[in-house]
Design an enzyme around this catalytic site. Structure first.
Site: not given
Length: 431
Positions: A217-219, A238, A336, A361
């Protein structure tokens, strides 16, 4: 018969290989890029010739033809973790899913609780000893192979030959399909200012010498980009992706200070670009193992200073994380996250970070909520939660009372929602 003679005898066209699949069979495919496209395309083209067949995997990446609501009586997808191609079907009800911890899936296969009649997987070319590597995704696939009646490998020269417990001998294989199309590549997610702010809070709490588990993910990838000044980090994760590879290339990841498997990284699946797959090939600094080795909370938690970083979509004021559904609508899967939160909690000096933007949003919805939306699937429980980070800060919930947790989480919520959250927390008698 030599290994090469066996190979030649078992080599088939994809359509002939899927003829080995019987009606009612449960087919298991590996995670993500390990899915064999030629075999699954042949299954799709011939799907109406079958009845009662299921296909299961984590994170499918291609919209295969069998993902068709009109032919589910022939071939149906039953997911371990949803991806873009299967999410609409799960939300509409014609794709089913198995809830389970990622780490426990091999045991579920061995105990017969998850079915595995047929295994289909991408594999590297065979070595001189008769072994293929499915190092892109040994995950649950190695355990499924133990139970399968039929094993069909799709051999592709682009698949890396990896070290670890990720090898299949020609004796175990019933059919081989060859293909040389380029492997799917998945680049780094988009990183914006919100992700960078969250990453900064997390990176500040990761010491030199820590061992990392980085989710997708981005973070999480933004955190990676802010670790370039750290020293002697290790990896036990993982997924290995291009973000971790960038730390290796920068000399930040050395694995020297790991107290378990020092000098090498461990992962259970790879997901990235061609650059990553080339790095994985014949690399003794990387071991690819089944998920009950990488994700087992006891084994992973035996690493000192294990720091895990994973995202969620919603968190309530007690610290319960909804990471896999939008209310009652399934979105992804258990995966995981809980494995590594529990592992980091066990680890001496470890920390588990759950990261999320404070809003969704266009800042109209708070992701920190008084209670999870009705029907939300709880991924990380209130008893396991440790650190939580948004762009407005990071708090440690482990060891805090319900009242203290509510106040801490309101403090890192978006300012526009803090008054409302405080009012709701008062109604719930949390503060």
């Amino acid at each position: 018969m030599t290994a090469q003679q066996q190979y030649s005898a078992k080599l088939r066209e994809a359509g002939d290989a899927v003829d080995l699949i019987e009606n009612g069979s449960a087919i298991v495919a590996p995670t993500g890029v390990g899915e064999p496209p030629t075999i699954l395309e042949a299954l799709s083209e011939n799907r109406t010739e079958f009845r009662g067949v299921t296909v299961s995997q984590i994170l499918p990446l291609r919209p295969f033809g069998y993902l068709d609501p009109d032919t589910v009586e022939h071939v149906r997808h039953v997911a371990y973790f949803l991806g873009g191609p299967t999410r609409p079907g799960a939300q509409a009800g014609w794709v089913d899913y198995y809830p389970s911890y990622f780490s426990e899936m091999p045991a579920l296969f061995r105990e017969g609780l998850l079915p595995a009649d047929v295994v289909v997987a991408m594999a590297s070319p065979m070595d001189k000893h008769g072994y293929f590597s499915i190092g892109l995704t040994p995950d649950y696939t190695m355990a499924a192979l133990e139970r399968a009646k039929v094993v069909i490998l799709e051999v592709n020269p682009g698949v890396p030959y990896c070290y670890g417990h990720c090898h299949v001998h020609i004796d175990q294989v019933d059919a081989i399909v060859e293909d040389d199309r380029p492997l799917l590549e998945v680049g780094l997610p988009t990183i914006g200012p919100v992700q960078e702010a969250i990453a900064g809070h997390v990176a500040d709490l990761i010491p030199d010498g820590a061992t990392l588990q980085i989710g997708y993910g981005g973070i999480p990838d933004a955190v990676v980009m802010q670790l370039l000044e750290k020293r002697d980090l290790g990896v036990h994760t993982e997924m290995i992706g291009d973000g971790i590879l960038s730390l290796v290339e920068a000399g930040v990841v050395t694995n020297r200070r790991k107290n378990v498997s020092p000098g090498s990284m461990r992962a259970t699946f790879g997901l990235g670009t061609r650059k990553l797959y080339d790095y994985m090939d014949h690399n003794p600094a990387l071991e690819m193992h089944p998920v009950d080795i990488t994700n087992d909370p006891y084994l992973a938690g035996s690493h000192d200073n294990l720091h895990s970083i994973n995202g969620t979509m919603q968190i309530d004021l007690l610290g319960q994380c909804g990471s896999e559904s939008l209310g009652v609508k399934p979105y992804s899967g258990t995966g995981g996250q809980s494995d590594f939160v529990r592992a980091s909690n066990r680890s001496r000096g470890g920390k588990a970070f759950i990261v999320l933007p404070s809003t969704a949003k266009g800042d109209t919805i708070s992701r920190i909520v008084p209670t999870l939306s009705p029907g939300t699937h709880v991924s990380t429980s209130k008893n396991d939660i440790d650190h939580v980070a948004t762009e407005f800060g990071v708090v440690r919930l482990r060891g805090l009372s319900a009242r203290e947790r509510a106040r801490a989480l309101i403090g890192i919520a978006h300012p526009d929602f803090r008054a409302e959250l405080t009012e709701q927390a008062e109604k719930l008698h949390l503060i």
